[in-house]
Design a protein around this motif. Structure first.
Motif, PDB file in Angstrom:
ATOM      1  N   UNK A 284       5.700 -11.388  -1.699  1.00  0.00           N
ATOM      2  CA  UNK A 284       5.522 -11.041  -0.297  1.00  0.00           C
ATOM      3  C   UNK A 284       5.058  -9.594  -0.167  1.00  0.00           C
ATOM      4  N   UNK A 285       4.127  -9.318   0.773  1.00  0.00           N
ATOM      5  CA  UNK A 285       3.653  -7.940   0.956  1.00  0.00           C
ATOM      6  C   UNK A 285       4.781  -6.999   1.380  1.00  0.00           C
ATOM      7  N   UNK A 286       4.966  -5.968   0.588  1.00  0.00           N
ATOM      8  CA  UNK A 286       5.956  -4.941   0.926  1.00  0.00           C
ATOM      9  C   UNK A 286       5.420  -3.596   0.463  1.00  0.00           C
ATOM     10  N   UNK A 287       5.603  -2.590   1.245  1.00  0.00           N
ATOM     11  CA  UNK A 287       5.111  -1.260   0.897  1.00  0.00           C
ATOM     12  C   UNK A 287       6.145  -0.560   0.016  1.00  0.00           C
TER      13      UNK A 287
ATOM     14  N   UNK B  33      -3.274   3.805   7.819  1.00  0.00           N
ATOM     15  CA  UNK B  33      -3.537   3.755   6.375  1.00  0.00           C
ATOM     16  C   UNK B  33      -2.534   2.937   5.568  1.00  0.00           C
ATOM     17  N   UNK B  34      -1.273   2.958   5.935  1.00  0.00           N
ATOM     18  CA  UNK B  34      -0.277   2.194   5.174  1.00  0.00           C
ATOM     19  C   UNK B  34      -0.576   0.699   5.239  1.00  0.00           C
ATOM     20  N   UNK B  35      -0.934   0.213   6.438  1.00  0.00           N
ATOM     21  CA  UNK B  35      -1.266  -1.210   6.578  1.00  0.00           C
ATOM     22  C   UNK B  35      -2.534  -1.544   5.812  1.00  0.00           C
ATOM     23  N   UNK B  36      -3.488  -0.623   5.803  1.00  0.00           N
ATOM     24  CA  UNK B  36      -4.721  -0.860   5.052  1.00  0.00           C
ATOM     25  C   UNK B  36      -4.478  -0.951   3.562  1.00  0.00           C
TER      26      UNK B  36
ATOM     27  N   UNK C 114     -14.541  -0.227   1.438  1.00  0.00           N
ATOM     28  CA  UNK C 114     -15.051   0.473   2.618  1.00  0.00           C
ATOM     29  C   UNK C 114     -14.709  -0.315   3.881  1.00  0.00           C
ATOM     30  N   UNK C 115     -14.761  -1.643   3.798  1.00  0.00           N
ATOM     31  CA  UNK C 115     -14.382  -2.468   4.942  1.00  0.00           C
ATOM     32  C   UNK C 115     -12.925  -2.213   5.345  1.00  0.00           C
ATOM     33  N   UNK C 116     -12.020  -2.278   4.384  1.00  0.00           N
ATOM     34  CA  UNK C 116     -10.594  -2.120   4.706  1.00  0.00           C
ATOM     35  C   UNK C 116     -10.281  -0.708   5.182  1.00  0.00           C
ATOM     36  N   UNK C 117     -10.905   0.300   4.564  1.00  0.00           N
ATOM     37  CA  UNK C 117     -10.679   1.676   5.007  1.00  0.00           C
ATOM     38  C   UNK C 117     -11.220   1.889   6.419  1.00  0.00           C
ATOM     39  N   UNK C 118     -12.367   1.266   6.742  1.00  0.00           N
ATOM     40  CA  UNK C 118     -12.932   1.375   8.095  1.00  0.00           C
ATOM     41  C   UNK C 118     -12.037   0.698   9.123  1.00  0.00           C
ATOM     42  N   UNK C 119     -11.516  -0.447   8.751  1.00  0.00           N
ATOM     43  CA  UNK C 119     -10.671  -1.216   9.672  1.00  0.00           C
ATOM     44  C   UNK C 119      -9.329  -0.540   9.910  1.00  0.00           C
TER      45      UNK C 119
END
Length: 587
Positions: free
Chosen positions: A45-48, A313-316, A303-308
């Motif tokens: 599962x996604x976790x930071x 930034x944490x979610x990216x 570049x797509x994810x950084x732009x979005x």
């Protein structure tokens, strides 16, 4: 460009992208499909946060499992640090990179890609990977290597770059890139990613949603052409024109491919908050195993994810690291470097304490930002250095120290013997270096039982009497090959010149012409039909030298899995494997 001119105007502008790249790598590595994670990734599962995990290594030859500590990074961060140290060598950076950093990296690499490892092995032998002295198969793979191994390591080149002109950065990136990859996909992907980094680092304010990809697309002419005045390109260009005459066409086609990927990202972002990450990444090919390792795809995805996620930034970073099915460690590392360049608001503080070698990574970034220059002679690292170091390491205990170029004194912090179902032993050492980087060194050693089995192959001369009949087109040439060159005594020359009787071998004249001998070393090694002859190691090496001097079709001497051997072709094209083992006794 003056060496004092740097893109970064503060230490944080250099530290944050370096730390974010390493954090993205450490988050994404356990989720990558080829990470070998025990238990798989389907339930992850996604976790930071960082996690401890178990990794399968060794393949089918020496399968075993190793524990990977939370916050550990892979080859992406290792290579960023190696390039950074190289750039501190000033005008000598390329020689330090190819003579020392790349060859030495093989000693401690974790999760390295095939193209980079093959290239590093060539440099370890003192050869560039495009040299005609390499195996034809390795040369072919070099010119086809279009993976993301170049794009993942461009950050140091950008950090020391000119804020007013991208051309010098582009030239250094291509000079670096050709050291491991020969296809435009690797180089153009690296240039596109580095240009986006350059824009992000130059930005004084906050980049808006989608702005980074818009500007990168609009300014394509600044990064997409093949750069001029690339250092160390003359020899590479000469070999490229022989190996890949349509390189210019491939470059043009790859440039179009890169533009289309960015245009796809832009269209997705025009949907605003409705843009769906996985759908966009799928359209880019990020989940297609046949292409998802390409440099162009990694650059577009990052570049797509950084732009979005420029404002989040944490979610990216999580979106990149947990994009299951993609090359998550590399995409997360590249996305992290971009987000770290865009944002400087402390968003990394929660993860930094558990990141492997965080203080060292910060120090390297600071050294780059402050234009620190490393003096002293460059110490080439070659195969004999590796062998000598591993021998010393095998005799050392925990707490002992050994010296390495670049890293200085290395203290053995932990020594392990992972369990394996094979007959080999696996040794792993974790070393704390004087410089500050942690090294994991592994060695696979055949057990004495396995070596003994290899050394006691059956002796044909003492077995039940038998005769091997070889039908040959050129009887006299074959007699000289087996009788005079290999030393089989002639027992009988009978039947009016139709056959020679050697010790256990009958050479009989055949009516048909002989097939052509194998044309390349690759053909020799790939052949399934071979005659095996055993001799002691010293005699084998002398025989190999003699065949080379006679310009006979012969492979290199292979030392693998406790076996020493080479292959050659007799005058009729029969493949003969000469292997170290029982001494042939002839009566």
């Amino acid at each position: 460009m003056s060496e004092s001119l740097r893109l970064t105007d503060s230490l944080d502008r250099a530290r944050d992208p370096m730390l974010a790249a390493a954090i993205g790598d450490a988050l994404g590595w356990p989720v990558e499909n080829r990470s070998g994670r025990v238990g798989g990734i389907s339930r992850v599962q996604p976790r930071l946060e960082f996690v401890d995990w178990m990794r399968r290594e060794g393949g089918g030859y020496a399968p075993h499992q190793v524990e990977v500590a939370a916050g550990s990074y892979s080859d992406d961060t290792q290579l960023i640090l190696a390039v950074a140290r190289s750039r501190m060598r000033g005008s000598q950076w390329w020689r330090h990179w190819t003579d020392c950093e790349l060859p030495l990296w093989l000693l401690y690499e974790r999760g390295g890609g095939g193209a980079t490892k093959r290239a590093a092995q060539a440099w370890n032998r003192g050869l560039p990977p495009w040299s005609e002295e390499n195996k034809p198969s390795d040369l072919n793979r070099y010119w086809r290597a279009g993976g993301n191994g170049v794009a993942m390591r461009v950050l140091p080149h950008v950090l020391v770059g000119d804020p007013d002109a991208f051309g010098g950065i582009a030239a250094h990136i291509v000079a670096d890139g050709i050291c491991t990859h020969g296809h435009p996909r690797a180089l153009i992907g690296a240039l596109a990613h580095s240009y986006a980094l350059w824009l992000a680092l130059k930005q004084k304010g906050t980049l808006g949603f989608g702005e980074l990809i818009e500007r990168t697309l609009d300014e394509e002419d600044a990064w997409a052409p093949f750069p001029g005045a690339v250092p160390h390109l003359d020899d590479w260009t000469a070999q490229m024109e022989i190996a890949r005459p349509p390189f210019a066409d491939e470059w043009k086609q790859t440039r179009i491919e890169m533009r289309h990927l960015f245009e796809s990202c832009r269209e997705s972002l025009r949907g605003g908050s409705l843009a769906v990450d996985r759908k966009t990444l799928q359209a880019l090919g990020a989940f297609d195993k046949s292409v998802n390792g390409a440099g162009t795809i990694a650059a577009a995805a990052a570049v797509f994810l950084a732009s979005r996620y420029a404002s989040r930034p944490a979610q990216g970073l999580m979106a990149a690291a947990f994009a299951k099915g993609a090359d998550t460690d590399t995409i997360a590392s590249m996305t992290g470097s971009l987000l770290g360049a865009i944002q400087q608001d402390g968003w990394l503080s929660g993860l930094k304490p558990r990141l492997q070698d965080a203080s060292y990574i910060e120090q390297v970034a600071s050294d780059l930002a402050q234009n620190r220059s490393v003096q002293g002679p460059i110490q080439p690292w070659r195969q004999e250095n590796r062998k000598s170091f591993l021998r010393a390491l095998a005799q050392a205990d925990e707490g002992n120290g050994l010296s390495l170029p670049i890293f200085g004194r290395c203290r053995i912090r932990h020594r392990d013997l992972p369990e394996t179902k094979s007959s080999s032993k696996i040794f792993e050492w974790i070393m704390a270096t004087e410089a500050g980087q942690t090294l994991h060194v592994k060695r696979v050693v055949p057990t004495p039982k396995k070596r003994a089995a290899t050394a006691t192959q059956p002796d044909p001369s003492t077995a039940t009497p038998f005769w091997i009949v070889l039908r040959v087109a050129n009887l006299e040439a074959s007699q000289r090959f087996y009788g005079e060159l290999f030393g089989f005594p002639v027992r009988e020359n009978g039947n009016s010149g139709r056959l020679f009787v050697l010790d256990r071998i009958v050479l009989e004249r055949a009516a048909a012409d002989a097939p052509p001998p194998p044309a390349t070393e690759e053909d020799l090694l790939a052949s399934r039909q071979s005659i095996t002859l055993f001799m002691d190691t010293g005699a084998l090496e002398q025989m190999h030298k003699k065949l080379v001097s006679l310009e006979a079709p012969v492979s290199g001497v292979i030392k693998r899995e406790g076996r020493v051997a080479f292959r050659c072709a007799d005058p009729d094209g029969n493949v003969v494997e000469v292997r170290a083992g029982a001494q042939l006794q002839r009566s």
